[in-house]
Motif scaffolding. Structure first.
Motif, short mmCIF file in Angstrom:
data_model
loop_
_atom_site.label_atom_id
_atom_site.label_comp_id
_atom_site.label_asym_id
_atom_site.label_seq_id
_atom_site.Cartn_x
_atom_site.Cartn_y
_atom_site.Cartn_z
N TRP A 1 116.83 12.44 12.62
CA TRP A 1 117.61 12.74 12.94
C TRP A 1 117.72 14.63 13.01
CZ3 TRP A 1 121.53 16.49 11.93
CH2 TRP A 1 122.04 17.30 12.36
N LEU A 2 117.70 14.70 11.07
CA LEU A 2 117.78 15.91 11.08
C LEU A 2 116.40 16.16 10.50
CD1 LEU A 2 118.30 17.89 9.23
CD2 LEU A 2 118.06 16.70 7.21
N VAL A 3 114.62 15.95 10.75
CA VAL A 3 113.48 16.04 10.64
C VAL A 3 113.19 16.85 12.73
CG1 VAL A 3 111.18 15.79 10.90
CG2 VAL A 3 112.53 14.96 8.94
N LYS A 4 113.92 15.97 12.54
CA LYS A 4 113.34 16.60 14.33
C LYS A 4 114.33 17.48 15.12
CE LYS A 4 116.10 13.93 17.51
NZ LYS A 4 117.19 13.52 18.84
N THR A 5 115.43 17.43 14.17
CA THR A 5 116.78 19.18 15.14
C THR A 5 115.52 20.36 14.19
OG1 THR A 5 118.33 17.15 14.65
CG2 THR A 5 118.96 19.96 15.00
N LEU A 6 115.05 19.64 13.42
CA LEU A 6 114.95 21.37 12.53
C LEU A 6 113.12 21.22 13.07
CD1 LEU A 6 115.32 20.79 8.82
CD2 LEU A 6 116.29 22.18 10.91
N LEU A 7 112.18 20.82 13.59
CA LEU A 7 111.42 20.76 14.33
C LEU A 7 111.44 21.16 15.37
CD1 LEU A 7 109.16 17.64 13.69
CD2 LEU A 7 108.69 19.85 12.34
N ARG A 8 112.30 20.68 16.70
CA ARG A 8 112.61 21.88 17.99
C ARG A 8 113.69 23.19 17.69
NH1 ARG A 8 114.45 16.01 21.65
NH2 ARG A 8 111.90 15.31 20.93
N ALA A 9 114.02 22.99 16.65
CA ALA A 9 114.32 24.77 16.58
C ALA A 9 113.74 25.58 15.63
CB ALA A 9 115.47 24.41 15.55
N ASN A 10 111.59 25.20 15.41
CA ASN A 10 111.08 26.18 15.15
C ASN A 10 110.48 27.08 15.90
OD1 ASN A 10 109.27 26.88 13.89
ND2 ASN A 10 108.68 24.96 12.69
N PRO A 11 111.03 27.84 15.05
CA PRO A 11 109.69 29.39 16.67
C PRO A 11 108.92 29.72 16.72
CG PRO A 11 111.73 30.51 14.42
CD PRO A 11 110.99 28.81 14.70
N LEU A 12 107.66 28.03 16.19
CA LEU A 12 106.48 27.70 16.11
C LEU A 12 106.59 27.15 18.25
CD1 LEU A 12 104.75 27.15 13.34
CD2 LEU A 12 104.64 29.18 14.21
N VAL A 13 107.88 26.88 18.59
CA VAL A 13 107.34 25.87 19.66
C VAL A 13 107.18 26.98 20.41
CG1 VAL A 13 109.26 24.68 21.17
CG2 VAL A 13 109.18 24.04 18.84
N LEU A 14 107.21 27.96 20.51
CA LEU A 14 106.95 28.97 21.41
C LEU A 14 105.66 29.34 21.46
CD1 LEU A 14 110.01 31.59 20.85
CD2 LEU A 14 110.11 29.79 22.70
N THR A 15 104.98 28.94 20.56
CA THR A 15 103.20 28.82 20.87
C THR A 15 102.54 27.98 21.58
OG1 THR A 15 102.94 28.00 18.90
CG2 THR A 15 103.91 30.11 18.60
N VAL A 16 103.47 27.02 22.56
CA VAL A 16 102.63 25.85 22.83
C VAL A 16 101.59 26.82 23.86
CG1 VAL A 16 102.97 24.22 24.37
CG2 VAL A 16 104.83 24.83 22.85
N LEU B 1 97.43 28.66 17.62
CA LEU B 1 98.48 28.15 16.66
C LEU B 1 99.17 27.62 16.42
CD1 LEU B 1 99.81 30.46 14.46
CD2 LEU B 1 100.91 31.13 15.73
N TYR B 2 100.03 26.65 17.94
CA TYR B 2 100.35 25.49 17.52
C TYR B 2 99.57 24.22 17.03
CZ TYR B 2 104.03 22.32 20.36
OH TYR B 2 104.83 21.41 20.76
N SER B 3 98.16 23.94 17.75
CA SER B 3 97.39 23.46 16.84
C SER B 3 97.53 23.41 15.07
CB SER B 3 96.03 23.72 17.84
OG SER B 3 96.21 22.92 19.11
N LEU B 4 97.66 24.52 15.24
CA LEU B 4 97.84 24.42 13.33
C LEU B 4 99.29 24.30 13.33
CD1 LEU B 4 95.72 28.54 13.01
CD2 LEU B 4 94.95 25.95 12.52
N TYR B 5 100.08 24.06 13.69
CA TYR B 5 101.29 23.87 13.17
C TYR B 5 101.50 22.20 13.15
CZ TYR B 5 106.50 22.85 13.85
OH TYR B 5 107.52 22.67 13.80
N LEU B 6 100.96 21.81 14.57
CA LEU B 6 100.80 20.16 14.24
C LEU B 6 100.20 19.81 12.76
CD1 LEU B 6 100.41 19.49 17.95
CD2 LEU B 6 102.61 19.70 16.76
N ARG B 7 98.99 20.55 13.01
CA ARG B 7 98.19 19.77 11.61
C ARG B 7 99.32 20.12 10.50
NH1 ARG B 7 93.31 23.08 14.24
NH2 ARG B 7 92.30 21.63 15.04
N ALA B 8 99.52 20.99 10.33
CA ALA B 8 100.19 21.03 9.43
C ALA B 8 101.81 19.68 9.02
CB ALA B 8 101.60 22.58 9.58
N LEU B 9 101.92 19.57 10.14
CA LEU B 9 102.91 18.56 10.72
C LEU B 9 102.68 16.88 9.83
CD1 LEU B 9 105.57 19.66 12.58
CD2 LEU B 9 105.72 19.52 10.49
#
Length: 246
Positions: free
Chosen positions: A191-206, A210-218
């Motif tokens: 739950w904690l990881v899910k909440t932080l990931l969905r509050a990440n400003p990088l979500v706006l880069t869908v 840059l969003y692909s790089l974000y997913l690779r970092a995860l």
């Protein structure tokens, strides 16, 4: 039920979801096994949700079977039918403390953890903003204030973007296929990881590289030339694999 939930015994009044740690997938498996038993009535997921204990489910199924049974007896010319088999769901008597399920203490503990997480995150943001304001206010002139504001904003943005990634690797490492019991310690981390990931400003880069790089970092396996347009942020990213030019 004990066989499906992999428990030694099941208390008749133990809640399937809150005390035994079952989920919809496990209960669907339970319904399928009951339907395969000869002489047992059909059990649906609706029945399970309305009667989430062995005792209440058994009573509901028995009552429904009684209501649907014919009320008129056989005529004199007809042979008397043999008694109908009992439809009672077998109950394994056992104290609630002897089960391996997760009860109300786990629910309370999980709720307390979530509340403290929200408060801690809010206090962290408040402390950062306060320190940043004090640092910006110490500027010597408007130009200095402007440059300090830009620097502070860049640092905060970088922190908000990298904090969820760091927490994911710190608490989880790499995701593996597994079943997580609701309200368990593993669920709290999820739950904690899910909440932080969905509050990440990088979500706006869908939809951007840059969003692909974000997913690779995860930990996700994202190929070359991939464009992700879904706004639903995956949580178990290590289990995500996207081929090239998708």
């Amino acid at each position: 039920m004990a066989e499906v939930a992999r428990l030694e015994s099941v208390p008749p009044d133990g809640d399937f979801f809150h005390e035994l740690g079952a989920d919809s997938l496990l209960m669907a498996h339970f319904c399928a096994k009951v339907r395969k038993q000869p002489g047992m009535p059909p059990v649906s997921m609706k029945d399970v949700y309305q009667h989430p204990t062995i005792r209440s489910l058994s009573g509901a199924l028995t009552a429904s079977t009684t209501l649907t049974a014919p009320t008129t007896g056989p005529s004199r010319d007809e042979p008397r039918a043999s008694p109908e088999p009992s439809f009672d769901v077998p109950v394994h008597e056992a104290p609630a403390t002897g089960t391996a399920g997760l009860g109300r203490p786990h629910v309370v503990l999980c709720g307390l953890f979530q509340l403290l997480s929200f408060l801690g995150y809010a206090l962290l943001i408040a402390a950062i903003v306060t320190r940043g304001y004090e640092w910006i206010a110490a500027g010597h002139d408007p130009v200095d204030d402007y440059l300090r504001s830009l620097a502070f904003g860049a640092v905060v943005l970088a922190l908000l973007c990298t904090l969820p990634i760091a927490v994911k690797w710190l608490l989880i490492g790499r995701w593996k296929p597994e079943r997580i019991r609701v309200w368990s310690f593993g669920y709290m981390r999820f739950w904690l990881v899910k909440t932080l990931l969905r509050a990440n400003p990088l979500v706006l880069t869908v939809g951007t590289p840059l969003y692909s790089l974000y997913l690779r970092a995860l930990g996700a396996h994202v190929g070359r030339g991939v464009t992700v347009l879904s706004r639903t942020v995956p949580v178990c990213t290590d289990l995500l694999s996207i081929g090239d030019h998708t």
